[in-house]
Design an enzyme around this catalytic site. Structure first.
Site, short mmCIF file in Angstrom:
data_model
loop_
_atom_site.label_atom_id
_atom_site.label_comp_id
_atom_site.label_asym_id
_atom_site.label_seq_id
_atom_site.Cartn_x
_atom_site.Cartn_y
_atom_site.Cartn_z
N ASP A 99 58.03 68.62 6.89
CA ASP A 99 59.26 67.85 6.70
C ASP A 99 59.07 66.48 7.34
OD1 ASP A 99 62.11 67.84 5.76
OD2 ASP A 99 62.44 67.34 7.86
N GLU A 138 61.21 62.57 8.46
CA GLU A 138 62.41 61.73 8.56
C GLU A 138 61.98 60.29 8.34
OE1 GLU A 138 65.30 63.04 8.68
OE2 GLU A 138 64.69 65.08 9.20
N GLU A 180 72.91 54.20 8.53
CA GLU A 180 73.01 55.40 7.70
C GLU A 180 71.92 56.41 8.06
OE1 GLU A 180 72.76 52.34 6.64
OE2 GLU A 180 74.61 51.86 5.53
N HIS A 203 69.47 61.45 11.43
CA HIS A 203 68.50 62.07 12.35
C HIS A 203 68.63 61.64 13.81
CE1 HIS A 203 66.53 58.20 11.87
NE2 HIS A 203 66.21 58.44 10.61
N HIS A 234 69.38 66.21 11.55
CA HIS A 234 68.10 66.51 10.92
C HIS A 234 66.97 66.19 11.91
CE1 HIS A 234 69.32 66.48 6.43
NE2 HIS A 234 70.38 66.73 7.18
N ASP A 287 63.48 71.30 11.11
CA ASP A 287 63.68 71.60 9.69
C ASP A 287 62.47 72.32 9.10
OD1 ASP A 287 66.08 70.39 10.01
OD2 ASP A 287 65.72 68.72 8.64
#
Length: 226
Positions: A7, A9, A52, A57, A150, A155
């Site tokens: 995963d 970010e 945003e 995260h 997140h 994750d």
């Protein structure tokens, strides 16, 4: 079989618009079981963090300022994933960013076919149902109480459990017994039972006589036919 659950970010949605990776988390699976080996790194994106993305995260520009660049960890990342399939939720997004960064760092990009997309797996298995990672955790009873924001490593850990459930559950590939393996790759199972003598069910004289009396009451019984 080795697989890597992965995963990431990022600072946004599209690398061509100047967005970069800020975190990579990887979990190693061998025969669908987590080995404990992992790769995790925060990255300095060399740019500001949009509000945003921060809301998703929680990784601020100040936090990431002293973290390594992707170029600094690219060799370690490539060595860790090797040539294993990559298990990713919404694989197109992560693969686009990874290939963008790999290309900048001078490494070969990865074909999209290398990724196993758990989002597509979920949509095929449960058409019309929510297929986000949170929704799948709820469906399969995977504890995601710690996922307030997140995070790539968290994750990836949750996705590893979800992936196993999507493949058929926690007993997929479970060996029920140790011992010889047949040509189909399935362990042979041997069950030892105690020896029993064959039973003899002989009629007593009283039972034989009673049966004879019954036959006399029947019209042309087959048992007496010559």
């Amino acid at each position: 079989m080795r697989e890597i659950v992965l995963d990431t970010e990022t600072t946004g949605f599209k690398p061509e618009e100047g967005h970069r990776l800020v975190e990579i988390g990887c979990i190693e699976l061998v025969n669908h079981v987590a080995t404990g080996e992992r790769f995790h790194v925060y990255l300095n994106p060399e740019r500001d963090m949009p509000a945003e993305a921060f809301a998703v995260h929680g990784l601020s520009s100040d936090f990431l300022a002293d973290k390594p660049l992707f170029n600094d960890v690219a060799a370690e990342f490539v060595a860790f994933i090797g040539d294993a399939p990559l298990v990713i939720h919404n694989a197109a997004f992560d693969m686009t960013f990874l290939n963008w960064e790999l290309k900048i760092a001078g490494y070969p990009t990865m074909p999209k076919e290398r990724a196993i997309d758990t989002l597509l797996m979920a949509r095929q298995k449960f058409p019309g149902s929510p297929a986000s990672l949170d929704a799948l955790c709820k469906r399969f009873g995977v504890d995601n109480a710690g996922r307030t924001l997140h995070g790539a490593l968290l994750d990836a850990q949750l996705l590893a459990e979800v992936y196993l459930e999507l493949r058929g559950g926690r007993q997929a590939g479970l060996a029920l017994a140790s011992g010889p393996v047949n040509k189909g790759g399935v362990a042979s199972v041997r069950i030892d039972r105690p020896f029993r003598e064959a039973r003899i069910f002989a009629l007593s004289a009283e039972e034989t006589a009673a049966h004879g009396e019954l036959l006399k009451k029947l019209k042309s019984p087959l048992w007496l036919a010559e």
